[in-house]
Design a protein around this motif. Structure first.
Motif, PDB file in Angstrom:
ATOM      1  N   PRO A 148       1.414   2.101   6.797  1.00 25.86           N
ATOM      2  CA  PRO A 148       0.864   2.786   5.626  1.00 25.86           C
ATOM      3  C   PRO A 148       0.797   4.280   5.917  1.00 25.86           C
ATOM      4  O   PRO A 148       0.321   4.686   6.984  1.00 25.86           O
ATOM      5  N   LEU A 150      -3.785   5.785  -4.021  1.00 33.01           N
ATOM      6  CA  LEU A 150      -4.201   4.486  -3.471  1.00 33.01           C
ATOM      7  C   LEU A 150      -5.389   4.728  -2.545  1.00 33.01           C
ATOM      8  O   LEU A 150      -5.271   5.442  -1.555  1.00 33.01           O
ATOM      9  N   PHE A 202       0.832  -1.208   0.000  1.00 34.99           N
ATOM     10  CA  PHE A 202       0.000   0.000   0.000  1.00 34.99           C
ATOM     11  C   PHE A 202       0.868   1.261   0.000  1.00 34.99           C
ATOM     12  O   PHE A 202       0.676   2.174   0.809  1.00 34.99           O
ATOM     13  N   SER A 203       1.859   1.299  -0.900  1.00 37.32           N
ATOM     14  CA  SER A 203       2.629   2.516  -1.139  1.00 37.32           C
ATOM     15  C   SER A 203       3.030   2.522  -2.598  1.00 37.32           C
ATOM     16  O   SER A 203       2.902   1.512  -3.293  1.00 37.32           O
ATOM     17  N   LYS A 204       3.527   3.644  -3.058  1.00 31.63           N
ATOM     18  CA  LYS A 204       3.993   3.750  -4.448  1.00 31.63           C
ATOM     19  C   LYS A 204       5.515   3.708  -4.521  1.00 31.63           C
ATOM     20  O   LYS A 204       6.095   4.056  -5.544  1.00 31.63           O
ATOM     21  N   ARG A 241       0.139   7.676   0.375  1.00 27.40           N
ATOM     22  CA  ARG A 241      -0.831   6.870  -0.370  1.00 27.40           C
ATOM     23  C   ARG A 241      -1.887   7.762  -1.042  1.00 27.40           C
ATOM     24  O   ARG A 241      -2.397   7.430  -2.110  1.00 27.40           O
ATOM     25  N   SER A 269      -8.532   4.101   0.134  1.00 25.68           N
ATOM     26  CA  SER A 269      -8.731   3.429   1.413  1.00 25.68           C
ATOM     27  C   SER A 269     -10.225   3.221   1.626  1.00 25.68           C
ATOM     28  O   SER A 269     -10.979   4.191   1.780  1.00 25.68           O
TER      29      SER A 269
END
Lengths: 368, 368
Positions: free
Chosen positions: A234, A244, A197-199, A239, A246
């Protein structure tokens, strides 16, 4: 904002790593899938900078894995999502919107296909187990559904590749984005996916055995100093910038997958059967009235626990779903549900924060 | 035990009373049904004594209400529970075990029958919404299912009756235990039930309108001084002594309703159709191997976040599910799942707490 303590109980489950992260100085928790999720060790800002530069190990055991097996497993998994899984392959991870009969979002898991009749649904914060059990009971499907005893460590950040190579060997470099495979450390085999859950790049290690999982955790920190490895979590700012989403923050059951920007995962013409299909066809024909977009807000502090409306010329143009201070942009970045009338333009808006009008601007996701 | 802060976000929803209870000095929260549940204002011990003597108002908005309406509403509600609801009456509240196809516990809500085709399921901490939606989709039932915008205040304690009489008039005294009715305050009508998660008596007010709900909350505290009214929360020690079970603490999907002591709510011979019936018949025929019992433990501090096993003569005889210090018994009281070999006797056991053997004793529920 005043700080409040979290009350622990068995209902809010600890993870196999809770005692370790508490020794490492975790300060804050949230609760996710009835389990403790660490959120801060130092500050969101410091951890944002560190995540983009070095490498972090995250205890994301809260990403519970619902295992669905049996002759009707594929059928059940497909019923829950509008993404066509008929050509899905073992070894791949699939990001899928789960929708109810109305076409409303109920989760956005990563699905791992282990065999044709064995799938794991790695869930966001809602009880997909009960949804799957309800459908299976209603349709008399031959499946076995349970929450697997799997806990996950995410290894995220640009130096995650070198750290993982040192532990699992150069063979790990062959693993492509959104694939999984099995890798060995000290005679233990681990299912590892190139996800997270990260770039900033990295892996998730899916641990079926607590003892060897804890040994692996300790090994990471034993050798991690040269990579400036730190425990983390996270990171909301990172994010949000990365687009991303949630579940529970940015999208809820009232939102459909078109509104969440999931067009490429909505397959209405391929003949597969899933819940909400008729309604999604109807929604597509009518067109959507709101859509998730990025926003930049000209302030450095915003505690988002409630509804915050965005205004333009005395009209409400949307509502803010997530927000965090970005050390990169030196302002608040956020994700907002914007009325379609406004989402295709880089509009300015105003919002009230602590009684003052603050300026903001709509932008694309990811935020650049 | 070290204290940790809770991270707030939109995913962990605030309630219409959050800002009020924070002004009133709430110290701790837990998360329940994706929402903030206050747990402590002073200390569990002080609040225990106050609850048994005076009256408290609890923000239990987390008791989310799943509304099920439509021609198949009764059918769907019945499918989810082993309690026969065929003779259920409007105006009654029904405490029911919800079970999956295996006969495992998935929730223990209070069900309110509002009309033959309109029910509200007032849930413990699991997404019953998704279970209901799954069954309805699988069976093509004609129902509408959603989480209602209802927030609940519980008025609990021996002086709750006088307080509520002052607000709603003597007519409220006609309301019998586990019944609900509508009562008026300042031209607003409230659905009130004589229910609540304590054994000290009281009511729950189900609020459909935030503004009038907040006005009612403020009115309680404006007039409450003469009753020594204080804000409070479900009290672990009090509810454990009273034998009120907590889903997620005392019971989980691995436990069946027989094991949880729900025999009187398991109707296998009345001809009604519900999930898990065949398996419950099989379980009854075979007999259960474990059952929830009360325990008393000879210590005054026990932080229960993990598995705690109970031992006797080098054998594991059960595991502790809930525990709290009881100011009445001056020791820890708890609820434990005990092997049947031991549950019909008032057995002694030992357990390890912080490396020391501590004595305990099995007892009946409620604990007297």
């Amino acid at each position: 904002m005043k700080n409040f303590y979290i009350s622990k109980s068995r209902r809010v489950r600890s993870t196999p790593f809770t005692s370790r992260i508490e020794k490492q100085g975790v300060k804050n928790y949230t609760v996710y899938n009835h389990m403790l999720l660490p959120t801060t060790f130092s500050s969101v800002e410091e951890e944002y900078i560190h995540l983009k530069k070095d490498v972090q190990v995250w205890d994301v055991s809260v990403q519970r894995e619902i295992e669905i097996s049996g002759v009707d497993a594929h059928k059940l998994v497909q019923l829950m999502t509008c993404r066509d899984l008929s050509k899905s392959k073992i070894g791949n991870c699939y990001y899928v919107p789960l929708v109810d009969s109305n076409g409303g979002m109920i989760n956005d898991p990563l699905i791992y296909k282990l065999k044709d009749d064995l799938w794991r649904v790695c869930i966001a914060d809602s009880d997909v187990l009960l949804f799957a059990k309800g459908i299976a009971a209603g349709k008399n499907l031959k499946v076995n559904i349970f929450e697997a005893n799997i806990d996950t460590l995410a290894i995220q950040g640009p130096k995650s590749f070198k750290l993982m190579e040192e532990v699992f060997g150069t063979v790990i470099n062959n693993l492509k984005f959104f694939k999984y495979d099995f890798f060995t450390f000290k005679d233990n085999k681990y299912l590892i996916s190139r996800t997270g859950f990260s770039k900033q790049g990295g892996y998730e290690v899916h641990l079926e055995d607590i003892k060897s999982g804890q040994a692996l955790y300790d090994h990471f920190f034993n050798i991690g100093k040269k990579y400036n490895l730190k425990p983390g979590a996270p990171n909301h700012a990172e994010r949000i910038e990365g687009g991303l989403l949630s579940y529970g923050n940015d999208m809820l059951i009232e939102d459909n997958p078109f509104e969440c920007g999931f067009e490429r995962y909505i397959h209405l013409d391929t003949g597969v059967d899933f819940l909400g299909k008729e309604n999604l066809i109807r929604i597509k024909a009518k067109g959507i009235k709101k859509k998730l977009m990025g926003v930049k807000i000209e302030t450095n502090k915003l505690n988002l626990t409630d509804i915050h409306l965005l205004n333009k010329d005395n009209e409400i143009i949307g509502d803010l779903r997530s927000a965090a201070y970005s050390p990169e942009f030196k302002k608040i970045v956020g994700i907002a549900m914007i009325k379609t009338k406004y989402f295709d333009n880089k509009q300015n808006f105003k919002m009230i924060i602590n009684g003052k009008y603050i300026d903001g601007k709509i932008c694309e996701l990811p935020i650049t």
